[in-house]
Design a protein around this motif. Structure first.
Motif, PDB file in Angstrom:
ATOM      1  N   THR A   1       0.752  -1.310  -0.028  1.00 16.08           N
ATOM      2  CA  THR A   1       0.016  -0.166  -0.005  1.00 16.08           C
ATOM      3  C   THR A   1       0.904   1.376  -0.132  1.00 16.08           C
TER       4      THR A   1
ATOM      5  N   LEU B   1      -8.008  -6.742   7.076  1.00 18.51           N
ATOM      6  CA  LEU B   1      -7.635  -6.599   5.478  1.00 18.51           C
ATOM      7  C   LEU B   1      -6.426  -7.514   5.395  1.00 18.51           C
TER       8      LEU B   1
ATOM      9  N   SER C   1     -16.396  -4.852  -1.869  1.00 18.22           N
ATOM     10  CA  SER C   1     -14.814  -4.417  -1.494  1.00 18.22           C
ATOM     11  C   SER C   1     -13.654  -5.086  -1.995  1.00 18.22           C
TER      12      SER C   1
ATOM     13  N   SER D   1     -10.890  -3.156  -4.011  1.00 15.11           N
ATOM     14  CA  SER D   1      -9.415  -3.488  -3.703  1.00 15.11           C
ATOM     15  C   SER D   1      -8.731  -3.728  -4.933  1.00 15.11           C
TER      16      SER D   1
ATOM     17  N   GLU E   1      -8.005  -0.467  -6.492  1.00 14.10           N
ATOM     18  CA  GLU E   1      -7.125   0.157  -5.799  1.00 14.10           C
ATOM     19  C   GLU E   1      -5.612  -0.463  -5.933  1.00 14.10           C
TER      20      GLU E   1
ATOM     21  N   SER F   1      -8.746   3.733  -0.430  1.00 11.32           N
ATOM     22  CA  SER F   1     -10.008   3.118  -0.595  1.00 11.32           C
ATOM     23  C   SER F   1     -11.134   4.331   0.177  1.00 11.32           C
TER      24      SER F   1
END
Length: 736
Positions: A402, A439, A465, A469, A472, A644
């Motif tokens: 991330t 997560l 979601s 993800s 993302e 997110s």
């Protein structure tokens, strides 16, 4: 089992001890490693048999080896050639009976192993009977489709690949290190292990040099368990304190000799300042079998990473939970030990399958909630016994996917500053730790499924979601690559940055300047002339430094009737005579304006497709929202943004527009139903396109439309492989 751990200024024993009672027996107390007198003497004490052996120049007690009984009974207590708990089995799901108890073949460590069923009891007193009452039954369940190991389409593999991209980018941008290390090998340590350390440590030194560059070489002491006295002497000579080297003898003595061959026990510490120099010491103690196991390659960079942790947070790193401290060291041990791009994923799998760092945490799949609970259990004290090294590795890998290594460094620095890991984590990743555990638990679950040969859970047909993800991850991957490519670019001379004194902090200005370099690298302002950017704190300064002749009466009135504080975080722009534009960003260091939403809008305001400033046309939702997903990803990678969360804002805004969503309304400024309503459908549409074609396709899209005679629908299909109808359908599905 390989233990790896850290204590600043002192030695951490990262191994599993065998506890021996200290009661007296016939006036003689026997403990492992204690001095004995008669070589090869054997004594049974408290139901354990000990043998006096020679260790170096001394005679010490060791456990007597278990010999195979003449009757054919093996060391596990069961006869040869029969299914028994812990033994290999050929058919997962098959069953058998031993001494009246049912056992089942299950996956353990990537292999089939017999396991005693719940509630079953083996009575070995029935030795006169045949141990196996029936032949093993073959699993007759329906054949499960073969699962491809390391399938790049799995979410866990995408996260692994994204995290490793960061490793490659850091190494690529790193210069040759100024600091190095000094290898000190004990007489009996495996030469192959030392060669592995010499192969992997230069990469670790280069990778971490920006935050860890000792003024003298790091003393790496690589020893065999049999070289106890040599190791103590070497550590002392390297400059360690008595508190450090004084405890090493007990560490060595506590290790059962029966585990010397195969176990990798290791520890690290740094000594106190001596003549102004802080000696940095890596202690690595291994058995000779380590050269044949993945840990033999990961151990040296793992321990070096512990040194980095101590350097970044010498006072407060002890406040970090075990899953993070050991998971970080283990992840970088793998990534830096096996940094070859073509083989990393395969070697990563080998390490995950090997029982080489603490308790192996799974024999079967668990739910996301259970994996999250496993991380929580690994947050307190030493976590080797609860699988924290293993789960922590994957949790840290998720973090790196991330915000990269920069995020890990930022977290540790914030921990050193605040003394609170939870607070530092929230500040860095914009989420609470329990939310992160969920997560990371999903990542661990999918990785475990891969290792067990299970298929990924079926993705829902509608957007969830998980789909968010995926978008993302793709967006962040694209922006991460673009940031790496921009490192060699300088700020364009066509950009003028005019900042009122006191308007920006040093950190804010650096972020803005770095962002402008990134923007210049992606889509430089050469086509549209110069950019004049002002950052006012007061209205008087702004009016003196802004070209009011370009403004309409509406904006002249606004500036006359508002203070700078009333306009904080607002963005205003107009064209310039050169065909470029001027933009003002009202700021105030005392206000909370420097947030992820502002950062995203700053990128979106300036980053435009090539040809935009020259009047090239495309759908309005594309040109006006082109850089919103790029800005969201950039904010997360470089600052405190949470992609997110920003994506969720777009979805929420989309659901508030007239339903059903008709994206065609936002193809031109005149056709929309509100001046700002293009942002939600445009951001999601550009997010989808970013994942389909990357940043470069978007930058050239307007020029490609021009080359196709202005037919943007034809260009969309040719450039991205998606029709207008399908794209609009995907965008509208997010409003459900």
């Amino acid at each position: 089992m390989q233990g790896k751990a850290l204590i600043a200024k002192s030695l951490l024993i990262s191994i599993v001890f065998t506890i021996i009672p200290t009661q007296t027996f016939s006036a003689q107390k026997i403990t492992l490693g204690a001095v004995c007198k008669v070589n090869k003497e054997t004594i049974t004490y408290l139901k354990t048999t000990y043998t006096c052996i020679k260790s170096g120049k001394k005679l010490v007690w060791a456990k007597a080896p278990i010999k195979k009984a003449a009757s054919g009974v093996l060391a596990d207590g069961f006869p040869e050639g029969v299914p028994a708990p812990g033994r290999d089995c050929p058919n997962v799901g098959g069953t058998s009976i031993i001494y009246g108890a049912k056992i089942t073949c299950v996956v353990t460590g990537g292999k089939g192993k017999w396991k005693l069923d719940a509630g079953q009891v083996i009575d070995k007193n029935q030795a006169s009977k045949s141990p196996v009452a029936e032949k093993p039954k073959t699993n007759t369940s329906p054949v499960v489709p073969k699962v491809i190991p390391n399938d790049p389409n799995r979410s866990s593999m995408k996260i692994a690949i994204l995290a490793f991209e960061d490793i490659k980018n850091v190494l690529k941008s790193a210069s040759n290190p100024k600091s190095t290390y000094k290898m000190n090998a004990s007489p009996n340590v495996s030469k192959e292990l030392v060669a592995l350390a010499d192969k992997t440590l230069p990469t670790a030194v280069k990778f971490w040099q920006s935050v860890y560059s000792p003024i003298k070489p790091v003393d790496v002491i690589y020893a065999s368990w049999t070289d106890r006295d040599w190791t103590i002497s070497a550590v002392k000579e390297a400059g360690d304190s008595p508190n450090g080297y004084g405890g090493m003898g007990a560490w060595f003595d506590s290790k059962p000799q029966s585990s010397w061959q195969s176990e990798l026990g290791s520890g690290m510490h740094e000594g106190p300042a001596v003549n102004g120099v802080t000696p940095k010491i890596d202690i690595v103690v291994s058995g000779p079998d380590a050269v044949n196991r993945p840990g033999g390659t990961t151990t040296a960079p793992h321990e070096y990473t512990h040194n980095v942790q101590a350097e970044l947070a010498p006072r407060n790193f002890s406040q970090a939970p075990c899953w993070f401290s050991e998971g970080m060291a283990q992840y970088y041990g793998i990534a830096l030990g096996y940094n070859n791009e073509s083989t990393f994923i395969d070697n990563r799998r080998k390490v995950l399958l090997d029982r080489e760092f603490g308790t192996y945490p799974f024999e079967s799949q668990k739910s996301v909630a259970e994996w999250a609970a496993a991380l929580e259990a690994a947050s307190h004290g030493f976590c080797g016994g609860v699988g924290g090294y293993w789960t922590g590795t994957l949790a840290v890998e998720y973090l790196i996917s991330t915000k990269g290594t920069a995020g890990i460094i930022s977290l540790i620095k914030e921990l050193e500053s605040s003394g609170s890991f939870a607070g530092a984590f929230k500040s860095t990743y914009q989420m609470e730790i329990p939310d992160f555990f969920t997560l990371a638990g999903a990542h661990i679950r999918d990785q475990v499924a891969d290792l067990l040969g299970l298929a990924s859970e079926a993705a829902p047909a509608k957007n969830t979601s998980a789909q968010a993800s995926k978008l993302e991850a793709g967006s962040i991957a694209e922006v991460t690559k673009a940031i790496a490519a921009s490192k060699s670019i300088k700020l364009s001379p066509l950009i003028t940055l005019n900042v009122e004194n006191g308007a920006l902090t040093t950190a804010q200005r650096k972020w803005i300047e770095d962002s402008l370099v990134f923007i210049s690298s992606v889509s430089p302002p050469t086509d549209g002339g110069e950019w004049n950017l002002v950052f006012p704190k007061t209205m008087d300064w702004f009016l003196k430094n802004w070209d009011m002749s370009k403004e309409t009466q509406h904006y002249r009135d606004m500036f006359a009737n508002n203070t700078a504080d009333q306009l904080v975080a607002s963005v205003h722009s107009h064209g310039t005579a050169s065909g470029g534009w001027a933009a003002s960003f009202f700021v105030n260091p005392d206000k909370n304006w420097f947030n992820p939403d502002w950062q995203m809008r700053f990128i979106a305001q300036l980053l435009k497709p090539a040809g935009f400033a020259n009047g090239l046309k495309g759908p309005d939702w594309f040109t006006r929202s082109f850089a919103y997903p790029i800005g969201a990803a950039y904010s997360q990678i470089t600052s405190t943004g949470n992609y997110s969360s920003l994506h969720s804002d777009w979805v929420t805004s989309l659901s508030k527009l007239p339903q059903p969503i008709d994206v065609s309304k936002y193809e031109s400024p005149e056709s929309g139903d509100g001046t700002e309503n293009y942002k939600a459908p445009g951001s999601i549409a550009n997010e989808i396109l970013l994942n389909l074609g990357g940043i470069s396709k978007g930058v050239s899209f307007l020029k490609d439309i021009q080359a196709n005679g202005g037919d943007w629908e034809k260009t969309l299909l040719a450039s991205y492989g998606i029709s207008k109808t399908d794209l609009y359908s995907q965008v509208s599905s997010w409003s459900n």
